[in-house]
Design a protein around this motif. Structure first.
Motif, PDB file in Angstrom:
ATOM      1  N   ASN A  31       2.970 -14.048   2.268  1.00 35.31           N
ATOM      2  CA  ASN A  31       3.144 -15.241   3.101  1.00 35.31           C
ATOM      3  C   ASN A  31       1.832 -15.921   3.484  1.00 35.31           C
ATOM      4  N   GLY A  32       0.698 -15.287   3.205  1.00 31.94           N
ATOM      5  CA  GLY A  32      -0.587 -15.931   3.448  1.00 31.94           C
ATOM      6  C   GLY A  32      -0.931 -16.920   2.348  1.00 31.94           C
ATOM      7  N   THR A  41       1.795 -19.544   1.876  1.00 32.54           N
ATOM      8  CA  THR A  41       1.755 -20.710   2.769  1.00 32.54           C
ATOM      9  C   THR A  41       0.786 -21.761   2.237  1.00 32.54           C
ATOM     10  N   VAL A  79      -5.572 -21.644  15.380  1.00 27.05           N
ATOM     11  CA  VAL A  79      -4.401 -20.861  14.966  1.00 27.05           C
ATOM     12  C   VAL A  79      -3.682 -20.410  16.226  1.00 27.05           C
ATOM     13  N   ASP A 136      -1.008 -11.458   2.809  1.00 27.67           N
ATOM     14  CA  ASP A 136      -0.139 -11.811   3.928  1.00 27.67           C
ATOM     15  C   ASP A 136      -0.976 -12.238   5.117  1.00 27.67           C
ATOM     16  N   THR A 137      -0.372 -13.030   5.998  1.00 27.92           N
ATOM     17  CA  THR A 137      -1.130 -13.589   7.121  1.00 27.92           C
ATOM     18  C   THR A 137      -1.632 -12.522   8.085  1.00 27.92           C
ATOM     19  N   ASP A 138      -0.774 -11.584   8.478  1.00 30.27           N
ATOM     20  CA  ASP A 138      -1.181 -10.619   9.508  1.00 30.27           C
ATOM     21  C   ASP A 138      -2.332  -9.723   9.047  1.00 30.27           C
ATOM     22  N   PHE A 197      -5.292 -12.323   7.055  1.00 29.55           N
ATOM     23  CA  PHE A 197      -5.875 -13.491   7.737  1.00 29.55           C
ATOM     24  C   PHE A 197      -6.179 -13.153   9.197  1.00 29.55           C
ATOM     25  N   TRP A 198      -5.128 -12.924   9.989  1.00 34.74           N
ATOM     26  CA  TRP A 198      -5.315 -12.856  11.447  1.00 34.74           C
ATOM     27  C   TRP A 198      -6.078 -11.612  11.898  1.00 34.74           C
TER      28      TRP A 198
END
Length: 550
Positions: free
Chosen positions: A86-87, A90, A206, A298-300, A303-304
């Motif tokens: 999903n990173g 997106t 964000v 993935d985002t978590d 990324f984050w």
């Protein structure tokens, strides 16, 4: 620039006031709350075409006086069958949507977003939907097209079951007014009513949605709330936030020490929004991956967490996922370099913050069969949660737009856009878009989009997309789940399960009554022309209904 902390909801609005404001916005048919641009990320091009047409002529339909609202649906044609994550997914979907906007509408979406002229939302809908099986199979893998047993009125005045995605688009639109110049990202199978303010001024590039606990994040609260089982967002006194995942309280506090004084924590919902500036920076950082359609991030975790955790703590956390320290260290170094350069040039907002939806938010998830059943049966329940659900779906009566005067309908049952001349509908059943001479619907049964001379559904059964011209009609025993899978020629097979079977666990099994597994049907459904099949399904429904005079 240091971010300013938003006031706690209790300081300005009560939860009841926020719920009322949210429900008013969600149900305003005359002026619906919508994002200027709705992007749907689908599994294939057929699904993309389906959603572009359905939403543009449905709940996202404008008055033709403006380019907006605009619907852009794209497929995730990634190099690997496992997808982009999903990173990267997106970023790729946004870039692809920008190309569609330019080609079809002469709109420079990236420029419009960067100028703060529009708000945009992206809905991730790709995926097999194993835990919802066999319902997505009946929609030919178009998972967000799964219908709910409640109907809405279309632009042409007709009424038909609303899909899960349409409900999600309607609900999430309440955040649009606060997010000009931002891309919001949502998952396509959950709707909720917040008890914390949904109108806000973004303070970070964000921000991620979460349900912040009202109590201080002590070890006792951490254990009581089961926060060691979730991805958790922690928020400092100045509003800056960070994310950890599935760790106990002492470990979390150690990992979050750089955040300073932690004022609140809560489970992450995953949905987030990003400013146009950091969206552009992420696209540039991962340009090679996006151009090659290669990799999975993935985002978590990718990324984050590397953007908000110290290097050693990030490496420790990723080691729990089986990732080698050298790989995690290299990724953290990469993200830190990007972060430092970005913040040096864009200090107008903080980097990472939280959007609280309230610890008591009303939540309806349709991503699993058991939750699909439980939340749809709420339509016939009593209580404040059920009242809100009925209000959201504009249910003003338990029987609406139906001709069932010869049917004994239990006062607690819901019957929408249906016709029948005799029979009964049991307690707490939900029936939508059903036509039959005779109905025998047991309590807690769900029947959606079915037409047959006689329909018998046992207690708690689920019947979905079934059409029959046979004299004996359709019969389901207690707890049966029966759906029809139709192809472009109109040929259909039945696919069966039980309400207590998890499709994810039984994905590769051939269940009783089936010739093939859910997995095999999913393979057969790949690249199905879902628009053509829906048209054929409607023709078969009308033909069956006409055969017995309705």
């Amino acid at each position: 620039m240091a971010s300013t902390k938003r006031p706690h909801p209790a300081s300005s609005q009560t939860a009841a006031q926020i719920i009322e404001a949210a429900m008013t916005a969600m149900t305003n048919a005359a002026s619906p709350a919508l994002f200027d641009v709705t992007i749907v990320c689908t599994t294939d091009d057929y699904q993309a075409a389906y959603w572009m047409d359905r939403l543009s002529h449905g709940i996202c339909k404008g008055d033709n006086s403006s380019t907006y609202p605009l619907v852009l649906a794209v497929s995730e044609d990634w190099s690997s069958p496992s997808g982009a994550g999903n990173g990267l997914g997106t970023l790729y979907a946004f870039q692809k949507a920008c190309r569609v906007a330019q080609e079809k509408h002469n709109v420079d979406l990236a420029a419009e977003l960067k100028a703060g002229k529009v708000s945009a939302a992206l809905y991730h809908t790709a995926g097999k939907g194993t835990r919802l099986a066999p319902l997505p199979a009946s929609e030919n893998n178009n998972k967000p097209g799964v219908k709910l047993p409640v109907c809405h009125t279309l632009a042409d005045g007709t009424s038909e079951p609303i899909t899960v995605l349409e409900a999600v688009v309607r609900q999430t639109g309440i955040y649009a007014a606060s997010r000009a110049g931002r891309l919001s990202v949502f998952w396509g199978d959950q709707i909720f009513v917040p008890t914390a303010p949904f109108a806000y001024a973004p303070t970070h590039h964000v921000d991620i949605m979460c349900t912040l606990e009202e109590e201080p994040p002590t070890e006792k609260v951490w254990v009581a709330k089961g926060l060691d089982k979730y991805g958790v967002i922690a928020v400092s006194g100045n509003g800056d936030a960070a994310q950890v995942e599935k760790v106990d309280h002492p470990t979390a506090m150690r990992m979050l020490k750089n955040l300073g004084d932690i004022s609140s924590v809560g489970p992450s919902l995953g949905s987030f929004s990003v400013s146009a500036k950091i969206l552009e920076a992420l696209c540039e950082e991962f340009k090679a991956d996006l151009d090659a359609k290669d990799g999975k991030l993935d985002t978590d975790p990718h990324f984050w967490m590397p953007l908000t955790l110290p290097e050693d703590e990030y490496i420790s956390l990723m080691s729990q996922k089986g990732v080698e320290a050298d790989e995690s260290r290299a990724h953290h170094v990469r993200m830190t370099k990007m972060k430092d350069a970005f913040l040096a040039a864009n200090s107008d907002l903080g980097l990472f913050g939280a959007v609280d939806v309230g610890s008591n938010a009303c939540w309806w998830d349709y991503g699993q069969l058991k939750l699909y059943i439980a939340n749809n049966l709420k339509l016939s329940e009593d209580g404040s949660d059920a009242d809100l659900l009925r209000r959201f779906f504009a249910v003003t009566s338990r029987t609406m737009n139906s001709e069932v005067s010869g049917v004994t309908v239990d006062p607690s049952a819901c019957v929408f856009t249906s016709k029948a001349t005799s029979g009964l509908v049991g307690a707490h059943a939900a029936v939508a878009a059903v036509e039959a001479e005779e109905l025998q619907i047991g309590e807690n049964a769900i029947v959606v989009n079915c037409a047959a001379k006689k329909i018998v559904a046992g207690k708690g059964a689920v019947l979905y997309n079934l059409v029959s011209e046979a004299e004996e009609g359709i019969t389901a025993e207690d707890g049966d789940v029966i759906v029809s899978v139709t192809d472009t020629e109109g040929a259909s097979i039945l696919l069966k399960s039980k309400t207590d079977i998890c499709g994810g666990k039984a994905w590769k099994q051939v269940l009783d009554g089936n010739a093939v597994s859910f997995e095999e049907v999913h393979k057969q459904n790949r690249d199905s022309d879902v628009s053509a099949i829906e048209k054929k399904r409607k023709e078969l429904y009308t033909k069956a209904s006409s055969s017995f005079g309705l």
